[in-house]
Design a protein around this motif. Structure first.
Motif, mmCIF file in Angstrom:
data_model
loop_
_atom_site.group_PDB
_atom_site.id
_atom_site.type_symbol
_atom_site.label_atom_id
_atom_site.label_comp_id
_atom_site.label_asym_id
_atom_site.label_seq_id
_atom_site.Cartn_x
_atom_site.Cartn_y
_atom_site.Cartn_z
ATOM 1 N N LYS A 1 0.832 -1.198 0.000
ATOM 2 C CA LYS A 1 0.000 0.000 0.000
ATOM 3 C C LYS A 1 0.871 1.255 0.000
ATOM 4 C CE LYS A 1 -3.588 2.311 2.662
ATOM 5 N NZ LYS A 1 -4.411 2.268 3.875
ATOM 6 N N GLN A 2 1.924 1.264 0.817
ATOM 7 C CA GLN A 2 2.816 2.414 0.865
ATOM 8 C C GLN A 2 3.502 2.634 -0.477
ATOM 9 O OE1 GLN A 2 3.113 4.679 3.221
ATOM 10 N NE2 GLN A 2 1.584 3.606 4.463
ATOM 11 N N GLU A 3 3.916 1.548 -1.124
ATOM 12 C CA GLU A 3 4.557 1.656 -2.430
ATOM 13 C C GLU A 3 3.582 2.217 -3.468
ATOM 14 O OE1 GLU A 3 7.608 1.350 -5.244
ATOM 15 O OE2 GLU A 3 7.636 1.253 -3.055
ATOM 16 N N LEU A 4 2.340 1.756 -3.432
ATOM 17 C CA LEU A 4 1.324 2.246 -4.356
ATOM 18 C C LEU A 4 1.047 3.737 -4.138
ATOM 19 C CD1 LEU A 4 -0.775 1.589 -6.544
ATOM 20 C CD2 LEU A 4 -2.360 1.015 -4.709
ATOM 21 N N VAL A 5 0.937 4.136 -2.882
ATOM 22 C CA VAL A 5 0.692 5.545 -2.565
ATOM 23 C C VAL A 5 1.853 6.402 -3.054
ATOM 24 C CG1 VAL A 5 0.492 7.188 -0.639
ATOM 25 C CG2 VAL A 5 -0.854 5.087 -0.640
ATOM 26 N N ARG A 6 3.072 5.923 -2.863
ATOM 27 C CA ARG A 6 4.246 6.672 -3.316
ATOM 28 C C ARG A 6 4.229 6.852 -4.829
ATOM 29 N NH1 ARG A 6 8.821 5.690 -5.721
ATOM 30 N NH2 ARG A 6 8.528 3.447 -5.739
ATOM 31 N N LYS A 7 3.907 5.777 -5.551
ATOM 32 C CA LYS A 7 3.839 5.860 -7.015
ATOM 33 C C LYS A 7 2.748 6.833 -7.463
ATOM 34 C CE LYS A 7 5.588 1.273 -8.112
ATOM 35 N NZ LYS A 7 5.245 -0.043 -8.674
ATOM 36 N N MET A 8 1.593 6.778 -6.802
ATOM 37 C CA MET A 8 0.488 7.663 -7.174
ATOM 38 C C MET A 8 0.865 9.124 -6.931
ATOM 39 S SD MET A 8 -2.759 5.478 -5.779
ATOM 40 C CE MET A 8 -3.938 6.755 -6.128
ATOM 41 N N ARG A 9 1.557 9.397 -5.820
ATOM 42 C CA ARG A 9 1.981 10.768 -5.535
ATOM 43 C C ARG A 9 2.994 11.260 -6.556
ATOM 44 N NH1 ARG A 9 2.304 10.130 0.963
ATOM 45 N NH2 ARG A 9 0.107 10.519 1.355
ATOM 46 N N GLU A 10 3.912 10.369 -6.959
ATOM 47 C CA GLU A 10 4.897 10.751 -7.974
ATOM 48 C C GLU A 10 4.213 11.080 -9.295
ATOM 49 O OE1 GLU A 10 7.717 7.588 -8.237
ATOM 50 O OE2 GLU A 10 8.739 8.160 -6.375
ATOM 51 N N ARG A 11 3.235 10.265 -9.679
ATOM 52 C CA ARG A 11 2.509 10.514 -10.929
ATOM 53 C C ARG A 11 1.727 11.818 -10.849
ATOM 54 N NH1 ARG A 11 0.294 4.414 -11.639
ATOM 55 N NH2 ARG A 11 2.254 3.484 -12.300
ATOM 56 N N ALA A 12 1.094 12.059 -9.703
ATOM 57 C CA ALA A 12 0.322 13.291 -9.535
ATOM 58 C C ALA A 12 1.237 14.507 -9.586
ATOM 59 C CB ALA A 12 -0.454 13.251 -8.221
ATOM 60 N N ALA A 13 2.402 14.408 -8.975
ATOM 61 C CA ALA A 13 3.349 15.521 -8.986
ATOM 62 C C ALA A 13 3.855 15.765 -10.410
ATOM 63 C CB ALA A 13 4.511 15.244 -8.045
ATOM 64 N N ALA A 14 4.140 14.703 -11.140
ATOM 65 C CA ALA A 14 4.608 14.847 -12.522
ATOM 66 C C ALA A 14 3.511 15.457 -13.393
ATOM 67 C CB ALA A 14 5.033 13.497 -13.070
ATOM 68 N N ALA A 15 2.276 15.050 -13.185
ATOM 69 C CA ALA A 15 1.160 15.595 -13.955
ATOM 70 C C ALA A 15 0.940 17.064 -13.609
ATOM 71 C CB ALA A 15 -0.104 14.794 -13.689
ATOM 72 N N ALA A 16 1.118 17.423 -12.341
ATOM 73 C CA ALA A 16 0.931 18.816 -11.923
ATOM 74 C C ALA A 16 2.020 19.706 -12.517
ATOM 75 C CB ALA A 16 0.939 18.910 -10.407
ATOM 76 N N GLU A 17 3.216 19.179 -12.621
ATOM 77 C CA GLU A 17 4.306 19.954 -13.214
ATOM 78 C C GLU A 17 4.115 20.115 -14.717
ATOM 79 O OE1 GLU A 17 7.961 18.091 -12.169
ATOM 80 O OE2 GLU A 17 7.708 18.487 -10.035
ATOM 81 N N ALA A 18 3.602 19.078 -15.365
ATOM 82 C CA ALA A 18 3.413 19.112 -16.808
ATOM 83 C C ALA A 18 2.218 19.987 -17.202
ATOM 84 C CB ALA A 18 3.229 17.699 -17.343
ATOM 85 N N ALA A 19 1.189 20.033 -16.389
ATOM 86 C CA ALA A 19 -0.027 20.773 -16.715
ATOM 87 C C ALA A 19 0.220 22.279 -16.852
ATOM 88 C CB ALA A 19 -1.106 20.489 -15.689
ATOM 89 N N PRO A 20 0.881 22.929 -15.927
ATOM 90 C CA PRO A 20 1.102 24.377 -16.097
ATOM 91 C C PRO A 20 1.972 24.692 -17.309
ATOM 92 C CG PRO A 20 1.452 23.774 -13.809
ATOM 93 C CD PRO A 20 1.272 22.508 -14.591
ATOM 94 N N ALA A 21 2.907 23.850 -17.635
ATOM 95 C CA ALA A 21 3.762 24.090 -18.794
ATOM 96 C C ALA A 21 2.938 24.027 -20.087
ATOM 97 C CB ALA A 21 4.885 23.071 -18.829
ATOM 98 N N GLN A 22 1.942 23.168 -20.136
ATOM 99 C CA GLN A 22 1.105 23.049 -21.327
ATOM 100 C C GLN A 22 0.086 24.176 -21.408
ATOM 101 O OE1 GLN A 22 -0.639 19.193 -21.050
ATOM 102 N NE2 GLN A 22 1.221 18.106 -21.666
ATOM 103 N N ASP A 23 -0.411 24.621 -20.241
ATOM 104 C CA ASP A 23 -1.438 25.645 -20.220
ATOM 105 C C ASP A 23 -0.893 27.066 -20.406
ATOM 106 O OD1 ASP A 23 -3.288 23.687 -19.823
ATOM 107 O OD2 ASP A 23 -3.365 23.898 -17.648
#
Length: 68
Positions: free
Chosen positions: A41-63
């Protein structure tokens, strides 16, 4: 053919004496299973947070509008 062929109670020697916790399913094996499940569960949460952080960084650059 024996009447109770599927009933193997008593075959293989005496059964181990179980503590009250083990009878209720809270033995050492269950503790290991809980630890493994918590690790997954901890590993899954860590992966999800990394993906969310990467998506948040990519979104402002595109917008952001490009200055031309």
């Amino acid at each position: 053919m024996a009447k109770s062929r599927n009933n193997l109670l008593g075959v293989g020697g005496q059964r181990k004496k179980l503590s009250r916790a083990e009878q209720q399913g809270a033995g050492p094996a269950r503790n290991d299973d809980r630890k493994a499940a918590e690790d997954k569960k901890q590993e899954l949460v860590r992966k999800m947070r990394e993906r969310a952080a990467a998506a948040a960084e990519a979104a402002p650059a595109q917008d952001a509008p490009a200055d031309s």
